[in-house]
Write an enzyme that holds these catalytic residues in place. Structure first.
Site, PDB file in Angstrom:
ATOM      1  N   ASP A  86     -19.566   0.023  -6.189  1.00  0.00           N
ATOM      2  CA  ASP A  86     -18.389  -0.533  -6.866  1.00  0.00           C
ATOM      3  C   ASP A  86     -18.577  -2.001  -7.223  1.00  0.00           C
ATOM      4  O   ASP A  86     -18.381  -2.413  -8.371  1.00  0.00           O
ATOM      5  CB  ASP A  86     -17.135  -0.386  -5.984  1.00  0.00           C
ATOM      6  CG  ASP A  86     -16.756   1.067  -5.762  1.00  0.00           C
ATOM      7  OD1 ASP A  86     -17.040   1.889  -6.649  1.00  0.00           O
ATOM      8  OD2 ASP A  86     -16.176   1.381  -4.701  1.00  0.00           O
ATOM      9  N   ARG A 146     -10.016  -6.582   5.501  1.00  0.00           N
ATOM     10  CA  ARG A 146      -9.647  -6.981   4.140  1.00  0.00           C
ATOM     11  C   ARG A 146      -8.913  -8.314   4.044  1.00  0.00           C
ATOM     12  O   ARG A 146      -9.245  -9.130   3.187  1.00  0.00           O
ATOM     13  CB  ARG A 146      -8.866  -5.868   3.431  1.00  0.00           C
ATOM     14  CG  ARG A 146      -9.693  -4.576   3.133  1.00  0.00           C
ATOM     15  CD  ARG A 146     -11.114  -4.849   2.781  1.00  0.00           C
ATOM     16  NE  ARG A 146     -11.881  -3.715   2.292  1.00  0.00           N
ATOM     17  CZ  ARG A 146     -13.012  -3.273   2.819  1.00  0.00           C
ATOM     18  NH1 ARG A 146     -13.511  -3.850   3.914  1.00  0.00           N
ATOM     19  NH2 ARG A 146     -13.680  -2.276   2.276  1.00  0.00           N
ATOM     20  N   ASP A 149      -7.327  -0.537  -0.080  1.00  0.00           N
ATOM     21  CA  ASP A 149      -7.945  -1.863  -0.065  1.00  0.00           C
ATOM     22  C   ASP A 149      -7.393  -2.786  -1.146  1.00  0.00           C
ATOM     23  O   ASP A 149      -7.246  -3.987  -0.932  1.00  0.00           O
ATOM     24  CB  ASP A 149      -9.466  -1.741  -0.195  1.00  0.00           C
ATOM     25  CG  ASP A 149     -10.090  -1.187   1.080  1.00  0.00           C
ATOM     26  OD1 ASP A 149      -9.441  -1.277   2.141  1.00  0.00           O
ATOM     27  OD2 ASP A 149     -11.223  -0.664   1.013  1.00  0.00           O
ATOM     28  N   SER A 159     -19.006   7.761   0.282  1.00  0.00           N
ATOM     29  CA  SER A 159     -18.588   6.369   0.133  1.00  0.00           C
ATOM     30  C   SER A 159     -18.392   5.814   1.548  1.00  0.00           C
ATOM     31  O   SER A 159     -17.575   6.323   2.314  1.00  0.00           O
ATOM     32  CB  SER A 159     -17.281   6.322  -0.655  1.00  0.00           C
ATOM     33  OG  SER A 159     -16.699   5.053  -0.502  1.00  0.00           O
TER      34      SER A 159
HETATM   35  N1  ARG Z   1      -8.909   5.109   4.783  1.00  0.00           N
HETATM   36  C1  ARG Z   1      -9.369   3.928   5.414  1.00  0.00           C
HETATM   37  C2  ARG Z   1      -8.543   2.738   5.065  1.00  0.00           C
HETATM   38  O1  ARG Z   1      -7.848   2.751   4.107  1.00  0.00           O
HETATM   39  C3  ARG Z   1     -10.840   3.668   5.204  1.00  0.00           C
HETATM   40  C4  ARG Z   1     -11.297   3.525   3.813  1.00  0.00           C
HETATM   41  C5  ARG Z   1     -12.684   3.048   3.814  1.00  0.00           C
HETATM   42  N2  ARG Z   1     -13.423   3.355   2.675  1.00  0.00           N
HETATM   43  C6  ARG Z   1     -13.673   2.507   1.693  1.00  0.00           C
HETATM   44  N3  ARG Z   1     -14.502   2.914   0.780  1.00  0.00           N
HETATM   45  N4  ARG Z   1     -13.164   1.321   1.618  1.00  0.00           N
HETATM   46  O2  ARG Z   1      -8.567   1.755   5.767  1.00  0.00           O
END
Ligand code: ARG
Length: 395
Positions: free
Chosen positions: A14, A94, A123, A172
Site C-alpha cells: 500500500d 496508529r 486504520d 495482508s
Molecule cells: N483488524 C485489526 C485492526 O483494525 C487489524 C488490522 C491489521 N491489518 C492491517 N493491514 N492494518 O486493528
C-alpha cells in the site's frame, strides 16, 4: 519548488504504491517516515526501498520504548481486548505513528500528510483523527480517495517495478511487538481454517510434550519480571512471545466489527498479549474488591473501544486512564501460567494485597468464618426476589 507530503511508510504494498501516486498524480515531493514499533523489519532495507521509489527524504524513528510505555502498558492495565479477543496490536500503534508523521511534517514545512489506508479499514480512522488533532494540513490517502483495490495496486506495483514479497501476495500482514495481524487471501472465507503457513510466531506442529510454565510478576499493574528474571519491557514482551509461541499459545481467530460497519474475519498471533492480559486479569480478581471489578470491567471495555475506534485522543480516554491507574496500586504479585499444546491456563497466583483469605474460604476446620451469620444475611439478600415471586404466584 514542489510541495512536500509526509507519508507514513511501512515499505509494504500500500504505502509503496502511495509514494508513486503522490509523485505522479499529486505532483508532490515525498518524505517517508517509518516508525519502528517492533515490526522486526530491516530498517535499512526499508530506507533503500524508499530511496528507490524516489523520495526526497526518509526518516526511520525508533519508537519501541514509547510504544511499550505509553501504549502497550496502559492497555495491559485496561485488560484491553476488543470484543473480548483482540489485543489491539495494530490499533495501538496508529496514534503513535500519526503523531510522528505530524511532528516531521512540521519540521519539514510540508504541505500535506499522507497514509496508505484503505477506506474499508479502521486504520484510516485512527490516522485521520490523530492527524486532525495535531494540524490542519490536508490528509491524502490515495488508496481510499481513488477507491483502489488490491488487484489494481498489485498491477500498478508491477508496472512501477515495486517489489512485493510472496507473503504480501498471499496475505495482508501488520505486525509489531504486541502482535501480528494476518488478513486477506483464503482467510476471507470465514469458515476456512487459516493455513499453517500464515503463522510465524506461534508453533502449530510438533509442540513440546511437556507443559511449560510462565511466572509473571506484576508491580502496580505492570509486568516487571518473568520466570524470576527482571527484564526491560521490550525484552519481557519478546521473551513471552517466544516462549508462549513455542507452546502454540496465542492464536486468535474471530469475527470483528470494524468502525465502518463491516464485519471481518481477523486472525492474529499475540502470544505475549494473550498471556499478560490473562495473568493481569487474574491478579486483579485477587486484589480488587468485587465492586471495583464490576465497574472496572465496564471501564475496560470502553477503553478498548476508544482505542480500537480511533478515539485515542478523546478526553474520555484520559479520564478512564485516571480511574484505571487509581485501581492499579494494589495490582502487584505473581501469576503462574501453564501452557501445553496450545492451551493456556492460570494455575496459581499470589499477592501481598490479596483479598483472598484461606482462613475464610477453607472448608476445613480452623475456618474463621462464622457460618451462623449467613442465615440472616441470605434472608435479607433474597428478600425482594422471593417477595416478587410470591406476588406473581398469587395473581
Ligand atoms: N483488524 C485489526 C485492526 O483494525 C487489524 C488490522 C491489521 N491489518 C492491517 N493491514 N492494518 O486493528
Amino acid at each position: 519548488m514542489k510541495g512536500k507530503a509526509v507519508l507514513a511508510f511501512s515499505g509494504g504494498l500500500d504505502t509503496s504504491v502511495v509514494v508513486k501516486y503522490l509523485q505522479e498524480k499529486y505532483n508532490l515531493d515525498v518524505v517517508t517516515v517509518t516508525v519502528d514499533v517492533g515490526q522486526g523489519d530491516d530498517q535499512k532495507k526499508i530506507a533503500a526501498k524508499a530511496k528507490k521509489l524516489g523520495v526526497v527524504k526518509h526518516y526511520n524513528l525508533d519508537a519501541r520504548s514509547e510504544f511499550v510505555n505509553d501504549f502497550i502498558f496502559p492497555s495491559i492495565k485496561a485488560n484491553a481486548l476488543y470484543q473480548k479477543k483482540y489485543c489491539l496490536a495494530t490499533a495501538l500503534t496508529r496514534p503513535l505513528i500519526a503523531q510522528k508523521v505530524v511532528d516531521i511534517a512540521k519540521k519539514e514545512s510540508a504541505k500535506a500528510l499522507a497514509h496508505g489506508c484503505t477506506g474499508k479499514g479502521n486504520d484510516q480512522v485512527r490516522f485521520d483523527v490523530t492527524m486532525r488533532s495535531g494540524t490542519t494540513l490536508p490528509i491524502i490517502a490515495p488508496i481510499r480517495d481513488l477507491n483502489l483495490t488490491r488487484d489494481v495496486e498489485l498491477k500498478f506495483a508491477k508496472k512501477h517495478g515495486i517489489q512485493i514479497d510472496n507473503t504480501a501476495k498471499r496475505f495482508s500482514i501488520d505486525q509489531n511487538l504486541w502482535g501480528r495481524a494476518i488478513e486477506g487471501g483464503v482467510m476471507e472465507d470465514a469458515y476456512k481454517e487459516p493455513p499453517e503457513d500464515a503463522f510465524i510466531w506461534v508453533k502449530t506442529k510438533n509442540l513440546p510434550d511437556k507443559p511449560q510454565y510462565l511466572e509473571i510478576e506484576f508491580k502496580g499493574g505492570l509486568p516487571v519480571a518473568v520466570d524470576g528474571k527482571h527484564l526491560k519491557p521490550i525484552e519481557l514482551i519478546q521473551y513471552i512471545n517466544k516462549k508462549a509461541g513455542s507452546c502454540g499459545v496465542g492464536i486468535v481467530d474471530h469475527i470483528e466489527d470494524r468502525v465502518v460497519g463491516i464485519k471481518s474475519r481477523e486472525v492474529y498471533e499475540t502470544p505475549a498479549a494473550t498471556c499478560l492480559i490473562e495473568a493481569h486479569t487474574d491478579l486483579e480478581k485477587m486484589v480488587l474488591t468485587k465492586h471495583e471489578l464490576k465497574f472496572k470491567s465496564i471501564v475496560d471495555s470502553e477503553w478498548a473501544w476508544l482505542a480500537y475506534s480511533g478515539l485515542w485522543q478523546d478526553p474520555l480516554k484520559s479520564d478512564l486512564d485516571m480511574f484505571i491507574n487509581a485501581t492499579q496500586m494494589r495490582v502487584s504479585g505473581t501469576v503462574k501460567l501453564k501452557m501445553f499444546k496450545g492451551s493456556l491456563r492460570v494455575v496459581g497466583r499470589k499477592s501481598d494485597y490479596s483479598l483472598y483469605s484461606h482462613d475464610l474460604a477453607t472448608y476445613g476446620s480452623g475456618s474463621t468464618f462464622d457460618q451462623t451469620l449467613a442465615k440472616g444475611f441470605v434472608e435479607l439478600w433474597g428478600f425482594q426476589s422471593t417477595e416478587a415471586n410470591k406476588l406473581l404466584k398469587k395473581r
